[in-house]
Every structure is written in C-alpha cells, then in structure tokens.
Design a protein around this motif. Structure first.
Motif, PDB file in Angstrom:
ATOM      1  N   TYR A 268      10.595   8.317  -0.177  1.00  0.00           N
ATOM      2  CA  TYR A 268      10.601   7.096   0.635  1.00  0.00           C
ATOM      3  C   TYR A 268      11.462   7.350   1.859  1.00  0.00           C
ATOM      4  O   TYR A 268      12.277   8.275   1.908  1.00  0.00           O
ATOM      5  CB  TYR A 268      11.155   5.901  -0.158  1.00  0.00           C
ATOM      6  CG  TYR A 268      12.627   6.017  -0.504  1.00  0.00           C
ATOM      7  CD1 TYR A 268      13.596   5.429   0.303  1.00  0.00           C
ATOM      8  CD2 TYR A 268      13.044   6.735  -1.623  1.00  0.00           C
ATOM      9  CE1 TYR A 268      14.934   5.547   0.000  1.00  0.00           C
ATOM     10  CE2 TYR A 268      14.374   6.860  -1.934  1.00  0.00           C
ATOM     11  CZ  TYR A 268      15.328   6.256  -1.122  1.00  0.00           C
ATOM     12  OH  TYR A 268      16.652   6.374  -1.427  1.00  0.00           O
ATOM     13  N   SER A 369       7.783  -6.279   4.510  1.00  0.00           N
ATOM     14  CA  SER A 369       8.679  -6.702   3.429  1.00  0.00           C
ATOM     15  C   SER A 369       8.514  -5.811   2.207  1.00  0.00           C
ATOM     16  O   SER A 369       9.505  -5.403   1.583  1.00  0.00           O
ATOM     17  CB  SER A 369       8.403  -8.158   3.057  1.00  0.00           C
ATOM     18  OG  SER A 369       8.648  -9.026   4.148  1.00  0.00           O
ATOM     19  N   GLN A 371       7.462  -2.686   2.149  1.00  0.00           N
ATOM     20  CA  GLN A 371       8.027  -1.375   2.451  1.00  0.00           C
ATOM     21  C   GLN A 371       9.546  -1.381   2.299  1.00  0.00           C
ATOM     22  O   GLN A 371      10.138  -0.436   1.760  1.00  0.00           O
ATOM     23  CB  GLN A 371       7.645  -0.959   3.872  1.00  0.00           C
ATOM     24  CG  GLN A 371       6.193  -0.541   4.032  1.00  0.00           C
ATOM     25  CD  GLN A 371       5.858  -0.198   5.465  1.00  0.00           C
ATOM     26  OE1 GLN A 371       6.400  -0.781   6.409  1.00  0.00           O
ATOM     27  NE2 GLN A 371       4.944   0.740   5.643  1.00  0.00           N
ATOM     28  N   THR A 372      10.169  -2.462   2.763  1.00  0.00           N
ATOM     29  CA  THR A 372      11.625  -2.561   2.628  1.00  0.00           C
ATOM     30  C   THR A 372      12.031  -2.668   1.161  1.00  0.00           C
ATOM     31  O   THR A 372      13.013  -2.039   0.733  1.00  0.00           O
ATOM     32  CB  THR A 372      12.129  -3.783   3.409  1.00  0.00           C
ATOM     33  OG1 THR A 372      11.751  -3.662   4.787  1.00  0.00           O
ATOM     34  CG2 THR A 372      13.650  -3.883   3.321  1.00  0.00           C
ATOM     35  N   GLU A 373      11.287  -3.451   0.398  1.00  0.00           N
ATOM     36  CA  GLU A 373      11.605  -3.580  -1.031  1.00  0.00           C
ATOM     37  C   GLU A 373      11.432  -2.252  -1.757  1.00  0.00           C
ATOM     38  O   GLU A 373      12.228  -1.914  -2.649  1.00  0.00           O
ATOM     39  CB  GLU A 373      10.709  -4.642  -1.661  1.00  0.00           C
ATOM     40  CG  GLU A 373      11.022  -6.059  -1.183  1.00  0.00           C
ATOM     41  CD  GLU A 373      10.087  -7.084  -1.801  1.00  0.00           C
ATOM     42  OE1 GLU A 373       9.492  -6.768  -2.836  1.00  0.00           O
ATOM     43  OE2 GLU A 373       9.960  -8.190  -1.245  1.00  0.00           O
ATOM     44  N   ALA A 375      11.822   0.776  -0.465  1.00  0.00           N
ATOM     45  CA  ALA A 375      12.942   1.643  -0.096  1.00  0.00           C
ATOM     46  C   ALA A 375      14.238   1.195  -0.766  1.00  0.00           C
ATOM     47  O   ALA A 375      15.007   2.029  -1.281  1.00  0.00           O
ATOM     48  CB  ALA A 375      13.106   1.653   1.424  1.00  0.00           C
ATOM     49  N   ASN A 376      14.508  -0.105  -0.766  1.00  0.00           N
ATOM     50  CA  ASN A 376      15.750  -0.596  -1.369  1.00  0.00           C
ATOM     51  C   ASN A 376      15.770  -0.350  -2.874  1.00  0.00           C
ATOM     52  O   ASN A 376      16.795   0.084  -3.432  1.00  0.00           O
ATOM     53  CB  ASN A 376      15.908  -2.090  -1.079  1.00  0.00           C
ATOM     54  CG  ASN A 376      16.211  -2.363   0.378  1.00  0.00           C
ATOM     55  OD1 ASN A 376      16.627  -1.471   1.117  1.00  0.00           O
ATOM     56  ND2 ASN A 376      16.008  -3.593   0.814  1.00  0.00           N
ATOM     57  N   ALA A 377      14.660  -0.627  -3.548  1.00  0.00           N
ATOM     58  CA  ALA A 377      14.620  -0.419  -4.994  1.00  0.00           C
ATOM     59  C   ALA A 377      14.731   1.055  -5.344  1.00  0.00           C
ATOM     60  O   ALA A 377      15.388   1.431  -6.324  1.00  0.00           O
ATOM     61  CB  ALA A 377      13.328  -1.011  -5.566  1.00  0.00           C
ATOM     62  N   ALA A 379      16.285   3.362  -3.574  1.00  0.00           N
ATOM     63  CA  ALA A 379      17.671   3.763  -3.352  1.00  0.00           C
ATOM     64  C   ALA A 379      18.572   3.268  -4.485  1.00  0.00           C
ATOM     65  O   ALA A 379      19.456   4.002  -4.966  1.00  0.00           O
ATOM     66  CB  ALA A 379      18.156   3.223  -2.013  1.00  0.00           C
ATOM     67  N   THR A 380      18.364   2.035  -4.930  1.00  0.00           N
ATOM     68  CA  THR A 380      19.165   1.496  -6.029  1.00  0.00           C
ATOM     69  C   THR A 380      18.929   2.278  -7.315  1.00  0.00           C
ATOM     70  O   THR A 380      19.863   2.600  -8.055  1.00  0.00           O
ATOM     71  CB  THR A 380      18.814   0.018  -6.249  1.00  0.00           C
ATOM     72  OG1 THR A 380      19.060  -0.709  -5.037  1.00  0.00           O
ATOM     73  CG2 THR A 380      19.652  -0.582  -7.367  1.00  0.00           C
ATOM     74  N   ALA A 430      15.868  -1.616 -11.386  1.00  0.00           N
ATOM     75  CA  ALA A 430      15.528  -1.033 -10.087  1.00  0.00           C
ATOM     76  C   ALA A 430      14.220  -0.264 -10.164  1.00  0.00           C
ATOM     77  O   ALA A 430      13.397  -0.318  -9.237  1.00  0.00           O
ATOM     78  CB  ALA A 430      16.654  -0.119  -9.609  1.00  0.00           C
ATOM     79  N   TYR A 434      10.988  -1.195  -8.047  1.00  0.00           N
ATOM     80  CA  TYR A 434      10.364  -0.182  -7.186  1.00  0.00           C
ATOM     81  C   TYR A 434       8.865  -0.108  -7.447  1.00  0.00           C
ATOM     82  O   TYR A 434       8.060  -0.152  -6.515  1.00  0.00           O
ATOM     83  CB  TYR A 434      11.020   1.175  -7.437  1.00  0.00           C
ATOM     84  CG  TYR A 434      10.228   2.330  -6.884  1.00  0.00           C
ATOM     85  CD1 TYR A 434      10.230   2.624  -5.522  1.00  0.00           C
ATOM     86  CD2 TYR A 434       9.456   3.127  -7.725  1.00  0.00           C
ATOM     87  CE1 TYR A 434       9.482   3.672  -5.015  1.00  0.00           C
ATOM     88  CE2 TYR A 434       8.709   4.182  -7.224  1.00  0.00           C
ATOM     89  CZ  TYR A 434       8.729   4.453  -5.866  1.00  0.00           C
ATOM     90  OH  TYR A 434       7.982   5.489  -5.371  1.00  0.00           O
TER      91      TYR A 434
END
Length: 456
Positions: A268, A369, A371-373, A375-377, A379-380, A430, A434
């Motif tokens: 990602y 939104s 795509q951001t979710e 990437a954030n998930a 990374a978490t 997470a 993801y």
C-alpha cells in the motif's frame, strides 16, 4: 517448603504460557490440531459457492438467460435471490425489446346498416353490410424510438445484473472477513482466559504458602471470571458469524477459514488517482441518461398523429350489389397534443444528467475514503502485528519472570498480560478493517462489463 512448591508451579505455569504464546504466527494463537488437519475453506471457495467471480473487478459478459449458478465441483445450484432477481429483470427487458419492435396489429371491422327501420328499411331487406380491414400506420418514428428506449432499458438491466453480482461478491467477502476475524478473536480471548486461569491457580498456591495476601487471589479470581465470560462471548460470536456465511451461501462451511489470506497485507502507499468513468456506478448513471434521452425521443414521436387506413367491401341487400369503401382516419390532438409528456421526459432527462454528475463526485469521494482506510488499516495491522506485538510480548515475558521472583506485584503482571491481549485484538481488528476496506475499494472500482447488444 510451601514457598518452594509455589515457586515451582509459577515457573511451570508461566513457562507453559510463554511456550503457547511463541508457537503461533505473530499476533494470533495457533489453531487446534484437528482444524489444522482439515483443508482451509478459502474466500475463493465461498465466492464460488455463491456463483460469483473470485477476482473482484473481472469483467463479465452479461446475458439475458441463466437461472442457475455453478457451485464447487461444477454442480449447478439455484441462483441466490439477488442474482435470480437481476437475471429475471434482464429476461424481462429482453422480452420488452422484442415487444417494442412489433408493428401495430390490423383490425377486422364489420358494419351492418339500414336495419330495423320502417317502410323499405323494415327488417334486413335494405341492409348494407360492410366488411373490411383497418391498418394503423405509425408516423413520426415511433417504432424506432420505442426500440431505442427498450435497448437502453435492456442495457441498464444488464448493468444492474453486474451490480448485483458485484454487491453479492462484496457481501460474501465481508461475511467471510467477519467470520475469520471472529474466529481469531475467539482464539485470542480463549488463550487469555487460560492465562487468567493459570494466574488464579498460582495466586491460590501463593496465598497458601503465605507469600501474598488473600486480596491477590480475589483479584485473580475476578479477572479469571471476566476472561472466561469474554472468551465464551467471542466463541458465540464466531459461531454466529460462520452461520451467517453458511446462510448466505446456502452451503456448509467446513474446516478452518483461510488464516494465511487473513493475515496477508498487500503493498500500500499513497492513493493513486483512478478513472471513475469506467466503473459500474458511472456506467449505470450513464445508462440512466441514455434511457432518459430515449424517453424524450419517444415523447416527441408521440406528438405526431398516426394514420389508420381501411379498405372495406360493402354489400347492398336491396340490389344484391357489392361496392368498395376506402377510409382514412387521423386523430385530432385537441386535448392532448403530447407537450406535457415531452416536458415530463425532458425534466427526467435533466434529473438523470444531474444524478450522473452527483455519481461522479460521490464515487470519487468513496474511492478516496476507501483508499485512505486501506492504508490506515494496513499501517495499524503492521505496527500491531510487528513491533507493537513484539514489545507487548517482551513486556509480558519480563512481568512474568519478575512476578515469579517476587520483584513485581500482581498488578504489573496483569497489566502486561492485558496489554498483550489488547495488542493482539487490535491486530485482528486492523486486519479485518484492512480487508473490509479493500473489498469495498474493489467494489467501487469494479470495471463495467462488455454488454452484448448495447445500443449506444
């Protein structure tokens, strides 16, 4: 002597706990031996049981027929309700297109005049019988306009069928993710309950040996009860999640779910711009615009009056002669000249254009939104399953050793164990977030299929 026995039990119990925690993959306890012996029930198998493509975004050619889907092993099963409804809608639109291309039927007409009167017209002695055929002639391009509208509606129905398949693919994937995450949470909380149970037994022995006060045993008992309740609740949640997946698939889900797939995180990075024009949402909106355009064309064609041409043969009973009669009729658009229908169709056309513009904005926002979710998930999950989990495991290991040696109190040990359990649950959550965001992103970016018979 009692202290020696207690210290030995502490060391044995904690050693067993540490061994159980180091054997599974990072962040998630290992499955049981019986479940490992069974082949995993993969997401592809679930999608195959539902009769949808396992590769999200794979274009497919729409057809107007087909009431069944192919399940695992090539067996045919009844289509799921959403697919069955979409398939029936395509079949209805196909039939409507055939109906739109038909010409008006001729009319057989007959008239009997000059009967039942008086004098020479008494009875049927002077009757005039007319028999003939009347043929309506459509003017103004009504038939081509109807066919164009039917083609547009058929295209929209075929796109809707692909939307139904994409929605079903997303629903199956989300239920699979929910079931896989629920099973992992159940395993984490079951291990935590085992740790709490061991801690209670050790605390009881230490109280008997006189090393600690009774309050430590009571605290461990409360934590043991709470941990067992949480483990039981997680087990029931896992059972319900698997049952929901089985209900949707209308097929049993045997064996463990695919742990390798659930723990895999693809690459990602920064969100990449995507062309929304070819997505299902935009193609559907464009199909609505074409349908509205065709409806305007039909409305305008209806403003042109049709002609009815008729040819008759008339028999005159008085002279026993026969004569030909030719007729021509045309309606007078006095009360309904078609302008209201044209205005209505044009307003619906404007609405379709506005909804298409809105669909572009909404789709772009939803993709961004998602795509951001993703990437954030991701990374978490990588943090919780990597350095975060390693730090929590090391802290728990040190707390166990220090507690067994009397250097740390029970609160420090329980806090370390709770942190480790929460880190593992965060990792599972997470991963679930993801995969869910990735599934929604795949649904949003699903390319539109090639529609057979698309009248553009």
């Amino acid at each position: 002597m009692h202290r020696t026995i207690a210290a030995f039990m502490v060391a044995a119990s904690l050693a067993g706990t540490a061994e159980a925690q180091t054997s599974p993959p990072p962040g998630i306890p290992a499955a049981t031996t019986s479940s490992q012996a069974m082949p995993a029930f993969s997401l592809d198998a679930a999608l195959g049981a539902a009769g949808v493509s396992s590769a999200a975004g794979t274009p497919a050619t729409s057809t107007a027929t087909g009431g069944g889907v192919s399940g695992p092993g090539g067996s045919t099963q009844t289509a799921l309700p959403s697919i069955g409804a979409a398939t029936a809608n395509v079949a209805a639109a196909t039939a409507a297109r055939r109906v739109a291309g038909l010409r008006p039927n001729p009319e057989l007409q007959t008239q009997v005049e000059n009967i039942g009167g008086s004098g020479a017209y008494r009875g049927v002695r002077s009757s005039e019988t007319t028999v003939g055929v009347a043929l309506p002639l459509e003017l103004g391009g009504k038939r081509p306009a109807r066919v164009a509208l039917a083609n547009a509606r058929l295209t929209r129905a075929q796109i809707q069928a692909e939307i139904a398949r994409a929605d079903l693919r997303l629903r199956v994937t989300q239920l699979y993710i929910e079931a896989a995450a629920a099973e992992r949470r159940s395993e984490v909380l079951a291990e935590q309950a085992g740790i709490a149970n061991n801690a209670f037994r050790v605390s009881s022995e230490r109280v008997k040996a006189g090393d600690v006060g009774p309050i430590e045993q009571q605290r461990a008992d409360v934590l043991r009860i709470n941990a067992q309740v949480a483990a039981d609740s997680a087990t029931r949640q896992a059972q319900v999640a698997r049952s929901n997946l089985e209900t949707l698939l209308n097929a049993p889900v045997t064996g463990p779910l695919d742990r390798t797939w659930f723990e895999r995180i693809d690459g990602y990075g920064p969100p990449r711009p995507l062309d929304v024009e070819g997505t299902l949402a935009l193609v559907a909106a464009q199909a609505d615009v074409r349908t509205a355009d065709a409806q305007v064309r039909v409305a305008r064609s209806l403003r042109v009056p049709d002609l009815t041409v008729s040819a008759f043969a008339r028999r005159l009973a008085a002279t026993n002669d026969t004569a030909a009669v030719v007729g021509l009729s045309i309606p007078i658009p006095l009360f309904n000249n078609g302008n209201a229908f044209v205005a209505q169709s044009q307003a619906e056309q404007t609405q379709a254009l506005a909804l298409r513009s809105l669909a572009i904005v909404d789709t772009r926002q939803q993709i961004a939104s998602a795509q951001t979710e993703v990437a954030n998930a991701a990374a978490t999950a990588r943090a919780a399953g990597g350095p975060g989990l390693a730090a929590a495991q090391e802290a728990a290991r040190i707390a166990r050793i220090g507690w067994s040696q009397g250097k740390f109190d029970q609160i420090a040990l329980l806090d370390a164990e709770r942190t480790l359990s929460q880190t593992r649950q965060t990792y599972v959550d997470a991963l679930a977030a993801y995969h869910d965001a990735q599934a929604r992103l795949d649904r949003l970016t699903t390319p539109a299929p090639t529609i057979s018979g698309d009248d553009r």
